[in-house]
Write an enzyme that holds these catalytic residues in place. Structure first.
Site, PDB file in Angstrom:
ATOM      1  N   ASP A   1     -31.524   8.710 -27.054  1.00  0.00           N
ATOM      2  CA  ASP A   1     -32.020   8.924 -25.686  1.00  0.00           C
ATOM      3  C   ASP A   1     -33.553   8.856 -25.630  1.00  0.00           C
ATOM      4  O   ASP A   1     -34.157   9.276 -24.651  1.00  0.00           O
ATOM      5  CB  ASP A   1     -31.518  10.269 -25.130  1.00  0.00           C
ATOM      6  CG  ASP A   1     -31.998  11.471 -25.942  1.00  0.00           C
ATOM      7  OD1 ASP A   1     -32.821  11.289 -26.866  1.00  0.00           O
ATOM      8  OD2 ASP A   1     -31.559  12.603 -25.648  1.00  0.00           O
TER       9      ASP A   1
ATOM     10  N   HIS B   1     -35.731  10.324 -27.658  1.00  0.00           N
ATOM     11  CA  HIS B   1     -36.508  11.521 -28.009  1.00  0.00           C
ATOM     12  C   HIS B   1     -37.292  11.374 -29.309  1.00  0.00           C
ATOM     13  O   HIS B   1     -36.908  10.647 -30.211  1.00  0.00           O
ATOM     14  CB  HIS B   1     -35.618  12.776 -28.053  1.00  0.00           C
ATOM     15  CG  HIS B   1     -34.587  12.801 -29.139  1.00  0.00           C
ATOM     16  ND1 HIS B   1     -33.343  13.340 -28.958  1.00  0.00           N
ATOM     17  CD2 HIS B   1     -34.604  12.378 -30.431  1.00  0.00           C
ATOM     18  CE1 HIS B   1     -32.657  13.254 -30.083  1.00  0.00           C
ATOM     19  NE2 HIS B   1     -33.406  12.663 -30.988  1.00  0.00           N
TER      20      HIS B   1
ATOM     21  N   ASP C   1     -38.247  19.858 -36.535  1.00  0.00           N
ATOM     22  CA  ASP C   1     -37.304  20.612 -35.705  1.00  0.00           C
ATOM     23  C   ASP C   1     -36.197  21.260 -36.527  1.00  0.00           C
ATOM     24  O   ASP C   1     -36.021  20.959 -37.715  1.00  0.00           O
ATOM     25  CB  ASP C   1     -36.711  19.701 -34.613  1.00  0.00           C
ATOM     26  CG  ASP C   1     -36.328  18.319 -35.136  1.00  0.00           C
ATOM     27  OD1 ASP C   1     -36.245  18.130 -36.351  1.00  0.00           O
ATOM     28  OD2 ASP C   1     -36.097  17.433 -34.313  1.00  0.00           O
TER      29      ASP C   1
ATOM     30  N   GLU D   1     -36.221  16.219 -25.526  1.00  0.00           N
ATOM     31  CA  GLU D   1     -35.224  15.472 -24.780  1.00  0.00           C
ATOM     32  C   GLU D   1     -35.828  14.948 -23.474  1.00  0.00           C
ATOM     33  O   GLU D   1     -36.909  15.390 -23.062  1.00  0.00           O
ATOM     34  CB  GLU D   1     -34.025  16.390 -24.495  1.00  0.00           C
ATOM     35  CG  GLU D   1     -33.334  16.915 -25.755  1.00  0.00           C
ATOM     36  CD  GLU D   1     -32.540  15.855 -26.534  1.00  0.00           C
ATOM     37  OE1 GLU D   1     -32.968  14.683 -26.582  1.00  0.00           O
ATOM     38  OE2 GLU D   1     -31.494  16.207 -27.103  1.00  0.00           O
TER      39      GLU D   1
HETATM   40  C1  F6R Z   1     -34.998  14.797 -36.568  1.00  0.00           C
HETATM   41  C2  F6R Z   1     -35.622  14.301 -35.364  1.00  0.00           C
HETATM   42  C3  F6R Z   1     -34.899  13.403 -34.438  1.00  0.00           C
HETATM   43  C4  F6R Z   1     -34.426  12.108 -35.114  1.00  0.00           C
HETATM   44  C5  F6R Z   1     -33.708  11.211 -34.111  1.00  0.00           C
HETATM   45  C6  F6R Z   1     -33.145   9.990 -34.755  1.00  0.00           C
HETATM   46  O1  F6R Z   1     -35.869  15.678 -37.262  1.00  0.00           O
HETATM   47  O2  F6R Z   1     -36.726  14.658 -35.106  1.00  0.00           O
HETATM   48  O3  F6R Z   1     -35.723  13.090 -33.362  1.00  0.00           O
HETATM   49  O4  F6R Z   1     -35.532  11.430 -35.631  1.00  0.00           O
HETATM   50  O5  F6R Z   1     -32.694  11.922 -33.490  1.00  0.00           O
HETATM   51  O6  F6R Z   1     -32.115  10.360 -35.618  1.00  0.00           O
HETATM   52  P1  F6R Z   1     -31.437   9.300 -36.587  1.00  0.00           P
HETATM   53  O7  F6R Z   1     -32.470   8.966 -37.612  1.00  0.00           O
HETATM   54  O8  F6R Z   1     -30.293  10.055 -37.189  1.00  0.00           O
HETATM   55  O9  F6R Z   1     -31.045   8.140 -35.768  1.00  0.00           O
END
Ligand code: F6R
Length: 268
Positions: free
Chosen positions: A142, A144, A67, A149
């Site tokens: 959340d 994801h 992403d 989302e």
């Molecule tokens: C980032 C991504 C997000 C993260 C998620 C967890 O490329 O795909 O889904 O994996 O937000 O983020 P952290 O590792 O910062 O807790």
């Protein structure tokens, strides 16, 4: 699904990096799906160490990131600009430290002047590369995967998604505040691979650490499959899925004894 529990963040990262390195050694031109965020940083550091000290070679590896924020991007010719793009994150945390070729690294283009078209193009590029051999994933607060989302279709493809307040808050704390950005200046949209896109990877490694993730990890792997926790799509996945957790992130799992038992039995 295999659930692997390690004592702490370092051990979780080491296990994950070992799995990735094993694939890179076996298939030097493999296609890796990569994630950003706080969780994979330890894994990337260990991969960098393996490259420097053990000669792990990435010269034929191709990568696709999950992403990118819409409206920002990274220009390698101006490496010191203050953008908080995921392309910059990957450059700083992994790509510039290893022998991967820049043209073999793909991060969705947050600056595309036709993002809808770009999303189709990204899907096509993944297909033309032969699909993703191993997809690394974190899990958001959340629930994801990538930026899918709550409410995202579990069959979704690469597209533009509106970020939730929780995601904006989480990511502001991690990345934006330190760079002097105001919360209201954060992009509200992102390009993200869809859940359907992710489920086509040939194998999946989902990683999580810390007490903060314990509840959402339990919901994703032991709760009902729901678009409210898009990472719960792991339960629909037909390939080899491995969830790698530290003790804290695993602390609310109902079947924790079974997961430990499985790992022991398989290893013996
Ligand atoms: C980032 C991504 C997000 C993260 C998620 C967890 O490329 O795909 O889904 O994996 O937000 O983020 P952290 O590792 O910062 O807790």
């Amino acid at each position: 699904m295999d659930v692997i529990i390690r004592s702490d963040y370092e051990q979780m990262s080491l296990y994950t990096a070992n799995r990735i390195a094993e694939l890179v050694r076996k298939k030097p031109d493999c296609v890796l799906g990569l994630a950003t965020g706080g969780t994979p940083i330890g894994t990337y550091r260990e991969l960098i160490r393996k490259h420097r000290e053990e000669g792990l070679c990435f010269s034929k590896v191709r990568t696709f990131n999950l992403d990118e924020y819409l409206g920002i991007g990274f220009n390698p010719e101006q490496p010191y600009s203050a953008d908080q793009s995921y392309a910059r994150f990957m450059h700083e945390e992994l790509f510039r430290h290893i022998d991967i070729l820049p043209e073999n690294t793909r991060v969705p283009d947050g600056l595309s002047d036709n993002p809808e078209e770009f999303c189709k193009h990204y899907e096509k590029a993944i297909r033309e590369a032969g699909g993703i051999d191993l997809q690394l994933l974190g899990i958001g607060g959340d629930g994801h995967w990538a930026f899918n989302e709550p409410g995202s279709s579990l069959a979704s493809r690469t597209r533009i998604e509106t970020l939730t307040r929780q995601t904006l808050d989480d990511n502001y704390e991690l990345f934006y505040r330190a760079a002097g950005f105001l919360r209201e200046d954060m992009p509200h949209f992102a390009i993200t691979m869809g859940i359907g896109t992710i489920l086509e990877a040939k194998s999946i490694l989902m990683i999580a650490n810390g007490k903060k993730k314990a509840n959402v990890v339990r919901q994703a792997i032991e709760g009902p499959v729901t678009s409210q926790i898009t990472a719960s799509a792991i339960q629909l996945y037909a390939g080899k899925a491995t969830v790698v957790l530290d003790e804290e992130a695993a602390s609310e799992l109902k079947n924790i004894d079974h997961y430990r038992h499985c790992e022991k039995v398989i290893a013996s």
